[in-house]
Write a protein that holds these residues in place. Structure first.
Motif, short mmCIF file in Angstrom:
data_model
loop_
_atom_site.label_atom_id
_atom_site.label_comp_id
_atom_site.label_asym_id
_atom_site.label_seq_id
_atom_site.Cartn_x
_atom_site.Cartn_y
_atom_site.Cartn_z
N LEU A 33 5.09 2.63 0.05
CA LEU A 33 4.63 1.47 0.83
C LEU A 33 3.82 1.90 2.04
O LEU A 33 2.91 1.18 2.47
N ASP A 34 4.12 3.05 2.60
CA ASP A 34 3.27 3.59 3.67
C ASP A 34 1.85 3.81 3.15
O ASP A 34 0.87 3.49 3.84
N ARG A 35 1.74 4.37 1.94
CA ARG A 35 0.42 4.59 1.36
C ARG A 35 -0.28 3.25 1.09
O ARG A 35 -1.49 3.11 1.29
N ARG A 36 0.50 2.29 0.62
CA ARG A 36 -0.05 0.96 0.34
C ARG A 36 -0.58 0.31 1.63
O ARG A 36 -1.70 -0.23 1.66
N ALA A 37 0.22 0.35 2.69
CA ALA A 37 -0.21 -0.24 3.96
C ALA A 37 -1.44 0.47 4.51
O ALA A 37 -2.36 -0.18 5.03
N ARG A 38 -1.47 1.79 4.41
CA ARG A 38 -2.63 2.55 4.88
C ARG A 38 -3.87 2.17 4.08
O ARG A 38 -4.97 2.03 4.62
N ALA A 39 -3.69 1.97 2.77
CA ALA A 39 -4.82 1.57 1.93
C ALA A 39 -5.37 0.21 2.37
O ALA A 39 -6.59 0.00 2.37
N VAL A 40 -4.48 -0.70 2.74
CA VAL A 40 -4.93 -2.00 3.23
C VAL A 40 -5.71 -1.83 4.53
O VAL A 40 -6.81 -2.37 4.69
N ARG A 41 -5.16 -1.09 5.47
CA ARG A 41 -5.81 -0.93 6.76
C ARG A 41 -7.16 -0.24 6.63
O ARG A 41 -8.09 -0.52 7.39
N GLU A 42 -7.26 0.71 5.68
CA GLU A 42 -8.48 1.49 5.53
C GLU A 42 -9.41 0.94 4.44
O GLU A 42 -10.44 1.54 4.14
N HIS A 43 -9.03 -0.21 3.87
CA HIS A 43 -9.84 -0.86 2.83
C HIS A 43 -10.08 0.09 1.66
O HIS A 43 -11.18 0.13 1.08
N ASP A 44 -9.04 0.82 1.27
CA ASP A 44 -9.13 1.80 0.18
C ASP A 44 -8.51 1.19 -1.08
O ASP A 44 -7.31 1.30 -1.32
N ARG A 45 -9.34 0.54 -1.88
CA ARG A 45 -8.84 -0.18 -3.05
C ARG A 45 -8.24 0.76 -4.09
O ARG A 45 -7.23 0.45 -4.74
N ALA A 46 -8.83 1.96 -4.24
CA ALA A 46 -8.31 2.91 -5.23
C ALA A 46 -6.91 3.38 -4.85
O ALA A 46 -6.03 3.50 -5.72
N ALA A 47 -6.68 3.63 -3.58
CA ALA A 47 -5.35 4.06 -3.14
C ALA A 47 -4.34 2.94 -3.31
O ALA A 47 -3.18 3.18 -3.68
N PHE A 48 -4.74 1.73 -3.02
CA PHE A 48 -3.85 0.58 -3.23
C PHE A 48 -3.54 0.42 -4.71
O PHE A 48 -2.38 0.22 -5.10
N ARG A 49 -4.55 0.54 -5.54
CA ARG A 49 -4.37 0.40 -6.99
C ARG A 49 -3.40 1.45 -7.52
O ARG A 49 -2.63 1.17 -8.45
N ALA A 50 -3.42 2.63 -6.92
CA ALA A 50 -2.57 3.72 -7.40
C ALA A 50 -1.08 3.45 -7.16
O ALA A 50 -0.23 4.13 -7.75
N THR A 51 -0.73 2.47 -6.34
CA THR A 51 0.68 2.15 -6.11
C THR A 51 1.22 1.22 -7.18
O THR A 51 2.43 0.98 -7.23
N LEU A 52 0.36 0.68 -8.05
CA LEU A 52 0.75 -0.31 -9.05
C LEU A 52 1.04 0.35 -10.38
O LEU A 52 0.33 1.28 -10.80
N ASP A 53 2.04 -0.13 -11.08
CA ASP A 53 2.38 0.42 -12.39
C ASP A 53 1.28 0.14 -13.40
O ASP A 53 0.85 1.03 -14.13
N ASP A 54 0.82 -1.12 -13.45
CA ASP A 54 -0.22 -1.49 -14.41
C ASP A 54 -1.18 -2.45 -13.72
O ASP A 54 -0.94 -3.66 -13.67
N PRO A 55 -2.28 -1.93 -13.18
CA PRO A 55 -3.22 -2.80 -12.47
C PRO A 55 -3.82 -3.89 -13.33
O PRO A 55 -4.33 -4.88 -12.80
N ALA A 56 -3.76 -3.76 -14.64
CA ALA A 56 -4.33 -4.77 -15.53
C ALA A 56 -3.33 -5.85 -15.92
O ALA A 56 -3.69 -6.83 -16.59
N SER A 57 -2.06 -5.70 -15.53
CA SER A 57 -1.05 -6.72 -15.82
C SER A 57 -1.25 -7.93 -14.91
O SER A 57 -2.05 -7.91 -13.96
#
Length: 403
Positions: free
Chosen positions: A22-46
């Motif tokens: 969740l720290d990585r997820r929050a940092r991805a939001v703050r830094e507008h890093d969509r790839a890093a946010f996507r990497a926290t999800l099990d299946d981004p296409a679900s």
């Protein structure tokens, strides 16, 4: 030590791993890093994954000053069917968080999510957020768009062209409040404009029937001193659309008055004073007679069914009755204070009722009887009594109804 939902294995390591995720997820939001946010999800296409990516896109449109998650806590166990579906290592966690809107909030606002977590070869991943009571947030509005000016931030379902007219309403509301309310506040307004009344009710945590008569509501938490710093004025789009432009301005200025007062006072006041003050500022620059504005109330006075006392909290409950006459009554009570003591006297009276002793030094709100505080202020500030004021106000209503 906590235990894993679905087996007896301790979950401390899992909770620490989720906290890091969740720290990585929050940092991805703050830094507008969509790839890093996507990497926290099990299946981004679900379905969950696509909703989360929409949430990320919405979050990055907001002027976030703060966005972070707190410590994960175990939530109630997953059902046997869900464990069978997701695997024996799956578990769900309750996670609090905080965010703020830069340039508008003077504090942080809490939110709460329930994340379902699964173990994969690459580590722990988020697989769902519906196995608990995840709260609806402003970034959950569909097709989120943002418009802003120097004093107003409008967040709502787009397109942005739908939101821009609210900027002028907000800017004029802030200016109107500053003309009357003298205590210093940050003079910023956040308007939330959902697409439907149902979405509006979700944003304020109310049943839709409870807000059917309400064109807008001010929503936000109080800090330990009794003040607010993250208020949102949430528009009910269906009720708001029934108003002419002047009425929309009155409503927006009314709510902006609540925002300013809640940010600068430390204890509750009687609801008639709170709503009457907000309506006074809202109607202050409207070119209409008091008889016209208070027509709903004066009709009741003429019929012999008008008020016999200052409105109580129950009179403003839309679930009990039509609330317009109660707002009219509160507004005219505040108008009578202005008639006799001027706007400065009204502000002094309100502050005396609404500011706890020692509030400037950060003391907490200890008042439990706003009506008693008002009775004292009638004497010490207005040099009258509440019964005498009420008699004068009721006589004034009768004169208005007869004119």
């Amino acid at each position: 030590m906590t235990t894993q939902q679905g087996s007896g294995t301790p979950t401390v390591d899992r909770e620490e791993a989720l906290a890091a995720l969740l720290d990585r997820r929050a940092r991805a939001v703050r830094e507008h890093d969509r790839a890093a946010f996507r990497a926290t999800l099990d299946d981004p296409a679900s379905g969950f994954g696509l909703r989360q990516l929409q949430q990320f896109d919405a979050l990055t449109k907001l002027p976030l000053g703060t966005f972070r998650y707190g410590t994960p806590e175990p939530a109630p166990p997953l059902s046997t069917d869900r464990v069978a579906q997701l695997g024996p290592d799956a578990w769900v966690s309750r996670v609090g968080g905080r965010y703020s809107l830069a340039g508008f909030d003077t504090g942080t606002r809490e939110f709460e999510s329930y994340f379902t977590v699964v173990r994969r070869a690459g580590g722990w991943k988020l697989v769902d957020d519906t196995d608990g009571g995840t709260q609806v947030q402003v970034w959950d509005l569909p097709d989120l768009a943002v418009a802003r000016s120097a004093t107003t931030l409008v967040i709502g379902s787009g397109p942005a062209s739908r939101l821009r007219p609210y900027l002028q309403l907000g800017d004029r509301a802030v200016a109107g409040v500053r003309a009357v309310w003298t205590p210093r506040w940050n003079a910023r307004l956040v308007l939330v404009v959902p697409a439907t009344s149902g979405q509006m009710a979700e944003q304020v945590g109310q049943d839709p029937t409870a807000v059917a008569q309400v064109a807008a509501v001010t929503d936000g938490p109080f800090d330990p001193t009794g003040r607010t710093g993250t208020d949102r004025v949430v528009i009910n789009p269906e009720a708001f659309a029934t108003l002419e432009r002047t009425g929309q301005q009155v409503v927006t200025t009314h709510e902006a008055t609540h925002v300013a007062i809640r940010a600068t006072t430390t204890r509750q006041v009687p609801l008639w004073l709170s709503e009457g003050m907000a309506d006074y500022v809202g109607y202050r620059d409207v070119d209409a007679t008091r008889q016209r504005i208070a027509a709903a109330l004066l009709q009741k006075v003429r019929a012999g069914t008008g008020p016999t006392a200052l409105p109580t909290a129950g009179d403003f409950d839309p679930g009990r009755s039509t609330i317009a006459p109660s707002y009219n009554a509160a507004w005219l009570a505040v108008c009578r204070i202005v008639d006799r003591h001027g706007e400065a006297g009204l502000v002094r009276f309100y502050l005396d009722v609404a500011t706890a002793p020692g509030a400037a030094s950060g003391s907490t709100n200890t008042s439990v009887d706003p009506d008693a505080d008002a009775r004292v202020a009638f004497t010490t500030v207005l040099r009258t009594t509440e019964p005498a004021f009420t008699r004068d106000w009721l006589a004034y209503l009768r004169r208005l109804a007869a004119s």
